[in-house]
Scaffold this active site. Sequence first.
Site, PDB file in Angstrom:
ATOM      1  N   ASP A  21       0.825  -1.215   0.000  1.00 32.25           N
ATOM      2  CA  ASP A  21       0.000   0.000   0.000  1.00 32.25           C
ATOM      3  C   ASP A  21       0.860   1.266   0.000  1.00 32.25           C
ATOM      4  O   ASP A  21       1.980   1.263   0.522  1.00 32.25           O
ATOM      5  CB  ASP A  21      -0.911  -0.024   1.246  1.00 32.25           C
ATOM      6  CG  ASP A  21      -2.076   0.942   1.105  1.00 32.25           C
ATOM      7  OD1 ASP A  21      -2.339   1.422  -0.016  1.00 32.25           O
ATOM      8  OD2 ASP A  21      -2.729   1.232   2.136  1.00 32.25           O
ATOM      9  N   ASN A  69     -10.995  -2.481  -5.325  1.00 31.47           N
ATOM     10  CA  ASN A  69     -10.215  -1.563  -6.171  1.00 31.47           C
ATOM     11  C   ASN A  69     -10.857  -1.311  -7.541  1.00 31.47           C
ATOM     12  O   ASN A  69     -10.510  -0.344  -8.231  1.00 31.47           O
ATOM     13  CB  ASN A  69      -8.771  -2.059  -6.362  1.00 31.47           C
ATOM     14  CG  ASN A  69      -7.908  -1.930  -5.122  1.00 31.47           C
ATOM     15  OD1 ASN A  69      -7.022  -2.739  -4.880  1.00 31.47           O
ATOM     16  ND2 ASN A  69      -8.154  -0.910  -4.297  1.00 31.47           N
TER      17      ASN A  69
HETATM   18  C1  IPE Z   1      -5.486  -2.694  -0.227  1.00 32.39           C
HETATM   19  O1  IPE Z   1      -5.111  -1.370  -0.397  1.00 32.39           O
HETATM   20  C2  IPE Z   1      -5.459  -3.415  -1.525  1.00 32.39           C
HETATM   21  C3  IPE Z   1      -4.140  -3.586  -2.121  1.00 32.39           C
HETATM   22  C4  IPE Z   1      -3.008  -3.248  -1.597  1.00 32.39           C
HETATM   23  C5  IPE Z   1      -4.149  -4.198  -3.417  1.00 32.39           C
HETATM   24  P1  IPE Z   1      -6.192  -0.210  -0.525  1.00 32.39           P
HETATM   25  O2  IPE Z   1      -5.435   1.052  -0.642  1.00 32.39           O
HETATM   26  O3  IPE Z   1      -7.141  -0.517  -1.612  1.00 32.39           O
HETATM   27  O4  IPE Z   1      -6.959  -0.342   0.863  1.00 32.39           O
HETATM   28  P2  IPE Z   1      -7.858   0.706   1.647  1.00 32.39           P
HETATM   29  O5  IPE Z   1      -8.967   1.111   0.737  1.00 32.39           O
HETATM   30  O6  IPE Z   1      -7.002   1.865   2.013  1.00 32.39           O
HETATM   31  O7  IPE Z   1      -8.320  -0.038   2.846  1.00 32.39           O
HETATM   32  C1  IPE Z   2      -1.518   0.300  -3.395  1.00 27.95           C
HETATM   33  O1  IPE Z   2      -1.326   1.671  -3.397  1.00 27.95           O
HETATM   34  C2  IPE Z   2      -1.809  -0.250  -4.774  1.00 27.95           C
HETATM   35  C3  IPE Z   2      -3.198  -0.702  -4.959  1.00 27.95           C
HETATM   36  C4  IPE Z   2      -4.125  -0.689  -4.059  1.00 27.95           C
HETATM   37  C5  IPE Z   2      -3.560  -1.189  -6.277  1.00 27.95           C
HETATM   38  P1  IPE Z   2      -2.524   2.693  -3.379  1.00 27.95           P
HETATM   39  O2  IPE Z   2      -2.913   2.999  -4.775  1.00 27.95           O
HETATM   40  O3  IPE Z   2      -3.633   2.204  -2.527  1.00 27.95           O
HETATM   41  O4  IPE Z   2      -1.844   3.959  -2.722  1.00 27.95           O
HETATM   42  P2  IPE Z   2      -2.475   4.968  -1.675  1.00 27.95           P
HETATM   43  O5  IPE Z   2      -3.011   4.156  -0.553  1.00 27.95           O
HETATM   44  O6  IPE Z   2      -3.550   5.718  -2.394  1.00 27.95           O
HETATM   45  O7  IPE Z   2      -1.343   5.827  -1.267  1.00 27.95           O
HETATM   46 MG    MG Z   3      -4.067   2.419  -0.574  1.00 26.24          MG
END
Ligand code: IPE
Ligand code: IPE
Ligand code: MG
Length: 246
Positions: A21, A69
Amino acid sequence: MNIKDQIQPKKLPSHVAIIMDGNGRWAKQKGMLRVIGHENGTKSVRDVVEASAEIGIENLTLYAFSTENWKRPKLEVQTLMRLLVKSLKREIKTLRDNNIRLLAIGNLNDLPKKAHQELLEVIEKTKNNTRMTLTLALSYGSREEIVNVVKELTNKVKNNIISVENIDESIINKHLYTQDLPDVDLLIRTSGEQRISNFLLWQIAYAELYFTDILWPDFKKKDLYEALINYQNRERRFGKTSEQLR
Ligand code: IPE
Ligand code: IPE
Ligand code: MG
Protein backbone atom coordinates in the site's frame (compact mmCIF):
# COMPACT_ATOMS: atom_id res chain seq x y z
CA MET A 1 26.80 -7.36 11.53
CA ASN A 2 25.08 -7.01 8.19
CA ILE A 3 21.31 -6.86 8.69
CA LYS A 4 20.70 -9.83 6.38
CA ASP A 5 23.04 -11.97 8.51
CA GLN A 6 20.85 -11.35 11.55
CA ILE A 7 18.07 -13.42 10.00
CA GLN A 8 17.94 -16.94 11.44
CA PRO A 9 17.45 -19.40 8.55
CA LYS A 10 15.75 -21.96 10.81
CA LYS A 11 13.11 -19.53 12.04
CA LEU A 12 11.85 -18.23 8.72
CA PRO A 13 8.12 -17.77 8.22
CA SER A 14 6.98 -20.30 5.66
CA HIS A 15 4.36 -17.91 4.30
CA VAL A 16 4.76 -14.14 4.07
CA ALA A 17 1.86 -12.04 2.77
CA ILE A 18 2.14 -8.35 1.92
CA ILE A 19 -0.47 -5.63 1.51
CA MET A 20 1.47 -3.39 -0.86
CA ASP A 21 0.00 0.00 0.00
CA GLY A 22 0.99 3.63 -0.52
CA ASN A 23 1.75 3.94 -4.22
CA GLY A 24 -0.64 6.85 -4.65
CA ARG A 25 0.70 8.81 -1.67
CA TRP A 26 4.29 8.19 -2.76
CA ALA A 27 3.54 9.81 -6.12
CA LYS A 28 1.53 12.63 -4.60
CA GLN A 29 4.40 13.52 -2.25
CA LYS A 30 6.56 13.96 -5.32
CA GLY A 31 3.94 15.95 -7.20
CA MET A 32 3.44 13.16 -9.69
CA LEU A 33 0.45 11.20 -10.96
CA ARG A 34 -0.75 8.17 -8.98
CA VAL A 35 0.11 5.86 -11.86
CA ILE A 36 3.79 6.78 -11.51
CA GLY A 37 3.50 5.46 -7.98
CA HIS A 38 2.14 2.18 -9.29
CA GLU A 39 4.94 1.97 -11.84
CA ASN A 40 7.55 2.43 -9.14
CA GLY A 41 5.70 -0.07 -6.97
CA THR A 42 6.49 -2.79 -9.50
CA LYS A 43 10.20 -2.22 -8.83
CA SER A 44 9.63 -2.99 -5.15
CA VAL A 45 7.78 -6.14 -6.16
CA ARG A 46 10.83 -7.35 -8.02
CA ASP A 47 13.15 -6.45 -5.11
CA VAL A 48 11.02 -8.21 -2.53
CA VAL A 49 10.42 -11.29 -4.70
CA GLU A 50 14.16 -11.67 -5.29
CA ALA A 51 15.02 -11.10 -1.64
CA SER A 52 12.42 -13.60 -0.47
CA ALA A 53 13.68 -16.30 -2.79
CA GLU A 54 17.30 -15.60 -1.81
CA ILE A 55 16.58 -15.88 1.90
CA GLY A 56 14.56 -19.05 1.50
CA ILE A 57 10.96 -17.97 2.06
CA GLU A 58 8.82 -20.73 0.55
CA ASN A 59 5.61 -18.79 0.00
CA LEU A 60 5.13 -15.13 -0.76
CA THR A 61 1.66 -13.71 -1.40
CA LEU A 62 1.21 -10.17 -2.68
CA TYR A 63 -2.04 -8.21 -2.57
CA ALA A 64 -1.98 -6.47 -5.92
CA PHE A 65 -5.63 -5.61 -6.59
CA SER A 66 -8.70 -6.03 -4.40
CA THR A 67 -12.32 -6.60 -5.37
CA GLU A 68 -12.91 -3.10 -3.96
CA ASN A 69 -10.21 -1.56 -6.17
CA TRP A 70 -12.55 -1.90 -9.19
CA LYS A 71 -14.30 1.17 -7.76
CA ARG A 72 -11.29 3.38 -8.54
CA PRO A 73 -11.30 5.78 -11.50
CA LYS A 74 -11.43 3.89 -14.77
CA LEU A 75 -8.12 5.26 -15.98
CA GLU A 76 -6.29 4.11 -12.85
CA VAL A 77 -7.81 0.63 -13.11
CA GLN A 78 -6.80 0.42 -16.78
CA THR A 79 -3.26 1.48 -15.97
CA LEU A 80 -2.98 -1.08 -13.19
CA MET A 81 -4.13 -3.83 -15.56
CA ARG A 82 -1.70 -2.67 -18.22
CA LEU A 83 1.12 -2.65 -15.67
CA LEU A 84 0.19 -6.18 -14.69
CA VAL A 85 0.56 -7.42 -18.27
CA LYS A 86 3.81 -5.50 -18.70
CA SER A 87 5.29 -6.85 -15.46
CA LEU A 88 4.30 -10.42 -16.25
CA LYS A 89 5.96 -10.20 -19.65
CA ARG A 90 9.07 -8.62 -18.16
CA GLU A 91 9.40 -10.84 -15.10
CA ILE A 92 8.82 -14.26 -16.61
CA LYS A 93 12.60 -14.53 -17.02
CA THR A 94 13.25 -13.57 -13.39
CA LEU A 95 10.75 -16.22 -12.29
CA ARG A 96 12.34 -18.88 -14.45
CA ASP A 97 15.93 -17.96 -13.54
CA ASN A 98 15.07 -18.05 -9.86
CA ASN A 99 12.99 -21.25 -10.01
CA ILE A 100 9.86 -19.44 -8.77
CA ARG A 101 6.36 -20.75 -9.39
CA LEU A 102 3.59 -18.22 -9.97
CA LEU A 103 0.03 -18.65 -8.72
CA ALA A 104 -2.90 -16.26 -8.62
CA ILE A 105 -5.85 -16.02 -6.27
CA GLY A 106 -9.02 -14.00 -6.69
CA ASN A 107 -11.83 -13.68 -9.15
CA LEU A 108 -9.55 -13.97 -12.17
CA ASN A 109 -12.46 -14.04 -14.62
CA ASP A 110 -13.03 -10.38 -13.81
CA LEU A 111 -9.63 -9.41 -15.19
CA PRO A 112 -9.39 -8.02 -18.73
CA LYS A 113 -8.94 -10.87 -21.20
CA LYS A 114 -5.36 -9.96 -22.04
CA ALA A 115 -4.24 -9.80 -18.43
CA HIS A 116 -6.02 -13.07 -17.64
CA GLN A 117 -4.37 -14.86 -20.57
CA GLU A 118 -0.91 -13.52 -19.80
CA LEU A 119 -1.33 -14.59 -16.20
CA LEU A 120 -2.41 -18.13 -17.11
CA GLU A 121 0.52 -18.38 -19.49
CA VAL A 122 3.10 -17.45 -16.84
CA ILE A 123 1.42 -19.77 -14.33
CA GLU A 124 1.67 -22.61 -16.85
CA LYS A 125 5.29 -21.84 -17.75
CA THR A 126 6.43 -21.77 -14.12
CA LYS A 127 4.30 -24.60 -12.75
CA ASN A 128 7.21 -26.98 -12.16
CA ASN A 129 9.38 -24.47 -10.32
CA THR A 130 10.13 -25.40 -6.74
CA ARG A 131 12.19 -22.78 -4.91
CA MET A 132 9.36 -20.43 -3.97
CA THR A 133 5.67 -20.00 -4.71
CA LEU A 134 4.74 -16.42 -5.52
CA THR A 135 1.01 -15.83 -5.34
CA LEU A 136 -0.59 -12.68 -6.72
CA ALA A 137 -3.93 -11.69 -5.23
CA LEU A 138 -5.81 -10.10 -8.11
CA SER A 139 -9.42 -9.01 -7.97
CA TYR A 140 -9.20 -10.70 -4.60
CA GLY A 141 -11.64 -10.27 -1.74
CA SER A 142 -11.56 -12.51 1.28
CA ARG A 143 -15.27 -12.32 1.99
CA GLU A 144 -16.08 -13.25 -1.60
CA GLU A 145 -13.66 -16.17 -1.26
CA ILE A 146 -15.47 -17.37 1.86
CA VAL A 147 -18.90 -16.95 0.27
CA ASN A 148 -17.69 -19.15 -2.62
CA VAL A 149 -16.55 -21.82 -0.17
CA VAL A 150 -19.97 -21.83 1.49
CA LYS A 151 -21.68 -22.19 -1.90
CA GLU A 152 -19.42 -25.02 -3.01
CA LEU A 153 -19.78 -26.93 0.23
CA THR A 154 -23.55 -26.46 0.26
CA ASN A 155 -23.73 -27.89 -3.24
CA LYS A 156 -21.57 -30.84 -2.26
CA VAL A 157 -23.80 -31.58 0.71
CA LYS A 158 -26.90 -31.26 -1.46
CA ASN A 159 -25.46 -33.72 -3.95
CA ASN A 160 -24.33 -36.15 -1.23
CA ILE A 161 -20.66 -35.69 -2.06
CA ILE A 162 -19.87 -34.82 1.56
CA SER A 163 -21.91 -34.88 4.74
CA VAL A 164 -22.40 -31.93 7.08
CA GLU A 165 -20.63 -33.83 9.89
CA ASN A 166 -17.48 -34.03 7.79
CA ILE A 167 -17.13 -30.28 7.37
CA ASP A 168 -14.11 -29.16 9.34
CA GLU A 169 -11.31 -26.60 9.10
CA SER A 170 -9.26 -28.70 6.73
CA ILE A 171 -12.18 -29.09 4.29
CA ILE A 172 -12.72 -25.35 4.36
CA ASN A 173 -9.00 -24.83 3.72
CA LYS A 174 -9.19 -27.11 0.71
CA HIS A 175 -11.95 -25.02 -0.84
CA LEU A 176 -10.28 -21.64 -0.45
CA TYR A 177 -8.33 -20.06 -3.32
CA THR A 178 -5.25 -20.65 -1.14
CA GLN A 179 -5.87 -24.40 -0.92
CA ASP A 180 -2.26 -25.28 -1.74
CA LEU A 181 -0.68 -22.77 0.63
CA PRO A 182 0.08 -22.97 4.35
CA ASP A 183 -1.44 -20.43 6.77
CA VAL A 184 0.14 -16.98 6.70
CA ASP A 185 2.89 -16.60 9.32
CA LEU A 186 3.76 -12.98 8.73
CA LEU A 187 1.52 -10.28 7.28
CA ILE A 188 3.20 -7.01 6.31
CA ARG A 189 1.34 -3.82 5.41
CA THR A 190 3.17 -0.75 4.18
CA SER A 191 2.11 2.92 4.19
CA GLY A 192 1.14 3.28 7.83
CA GLU A 193 -2.43 2.02 7.47
CA GLN A 194 -3.27 -0.54 10.11
CA ARG A 195 -6.09 -2.53 8.59
CA ILE A 196 -6.59 -5.76 6.69
CA SER A 197 -8.75 -4.45 3.81
CA ASN A 198 -10.45 -7.78 3.08
CA PHE A 199 -7.22 -9.77 2.65
CA LEU A 200 -6.91 -13.45 3.65
CA LEU A 201 -9.22 -13.17 6.67
CA TRP A 202 -9.31 -16.91 7.32
CA GLN A 203 -5.64 -17.52 6.51
CA ILE A 204 -4.24 -14.87 8.87
CA ALA A 205 -6.00 -16.25 11.97
CA TYR A 206 -2.63 -16.66 13.72
CA ALA A 207 -0.36 -14.52 11.58
CA GLU A 208 2.03 -12.01 13.12
CA LEU A 209 1.09 -8.54 11.90
CA TYR A 210 3.77 -6.04 10.92
CA PHE A 211 2.92 -2.47 9.98
CA THR A 212 5.45 -0.01 8.62
CA ASP A 213 5.09 3.63 7.58
CA ILE A 214 7.27 3.08 4.51
CA LEU A 215 5.31 3.61 1.30
CA TRP A 216 5.36 0.59 -1.02
CA PRO A 217 7.59 2.09 -3.77
CA ASP A 218 10.22 2.75 -1.06
CA PHE A 219 10.01 -0.76 0.44
CA LYS A 220 13.18 -2.62 -0.50
CA LYS A 221 15.17 -5.73 0.46
CA LYS A 222 16.49 -4.17 3.65
CA ASP A 223 12.93 -3.40 4.79
CA LEU A 224 11.91 -7.00 4.27
CA TYR A 225 14.92 -8.13 6.32
CA GLU A 226 13.84 -5.79 9.12
CA ALA A 227 10.33 -7.22 9.08
CA LEU A 228 11.72 -10.76 9.24
CA ILE A 229 14.00 -9.94 12.17
CA ASN A 230 11.09 -8.33 13.98
CA TYR A 231 9.02 -11.47 13.32
CA GLN A 232 11.78 -13.73 14.62
CA ASN A 233 11.90 -11.85 17.89
CA ARG A 234 8.26 -12.55 18.68
CA GLU A 235 6.94 -15.44 20.69
CA ARG A 236 4.19 -17.28 18.84
CA ARG A 237 2.18 -18.93 21.54
CA PHE A 238 -0.89 -20.19 19.65
CA GLY A 239 -2.91 -20.03 22.83
CA LYS A 240 -0.35 -21.75 25.05
CA THR A 241 1.65 -20.20 27.87
CA SER A 242 5.23 -19.06 27.48
CA GLU A 243 6.41 -21.81 29.82
CA GLN A 244 4.80 -24.51 27.70
CA LEU A 245 6.83 -23.41 24.72
CA ARG A 246 10.17 -23.88 26.45
C1 IPE B 1 -5.49 -2.69 -0.23
O1 IPE B 1 -5.11 -1.37 -0.40
C2 IPE B 1 -5.46 -3.42 -1.53
C3 IPE B 1 -4.14 -3.59 -2.12
C4 IPE B 1 -3.01 -3.25 -1.60
C5 IPE B 1 -4.15 -4.20 -3.42
P1 IPE B 1 -6.19 -0.21 -0.53
O2 IPE B 1 -5.44 1.05 -0.64
O3 IPE B 1 -7.14 -0.52 -1.61
O4 IPE B 1 -6.96 -0.34 0.86
P2 IPE B 1 -7.86 0.71 1.65
O5 IPE B 1 -8.97 1.11 0.74
O6 IPE B 1 -7.00 1.86 2.01
O7 IPE B 1 -8.32 -0.04 2.85
C1 IPE C 1 -1.52 0.30 -3.40
O1 IPE C 1 -1.33 1.67 -3.40
C2 IPE C 1 -1.81 -0.25 -4.77
C3 IPE C 1 -3.20 -0.70 -4.96
C4 IPE C 1 -4.12 -0.69 -4.06
C5 IPE C 1 -3.56 -1.19 -6.28
P1 IPE C 1 -2.52 2.69 -3.38
O2 IPE C 1 -2.91 3.00 -4.77
O3 IPE C 1 -3.63 2.20 -2.53
O4 IPE C 1 -1.84 3.96 -2.72
P2 IPE C 1 -2.48 4.97 -1.68
O5 IPE C 1 -3.01 4.16 -0.55
O6 IPE C 1 -3.55 5.72 -2.39
O7 IPE C 1 -1.34 5.83 -1.27
MG1 MG D 1 -4.07 2.42 -0.57
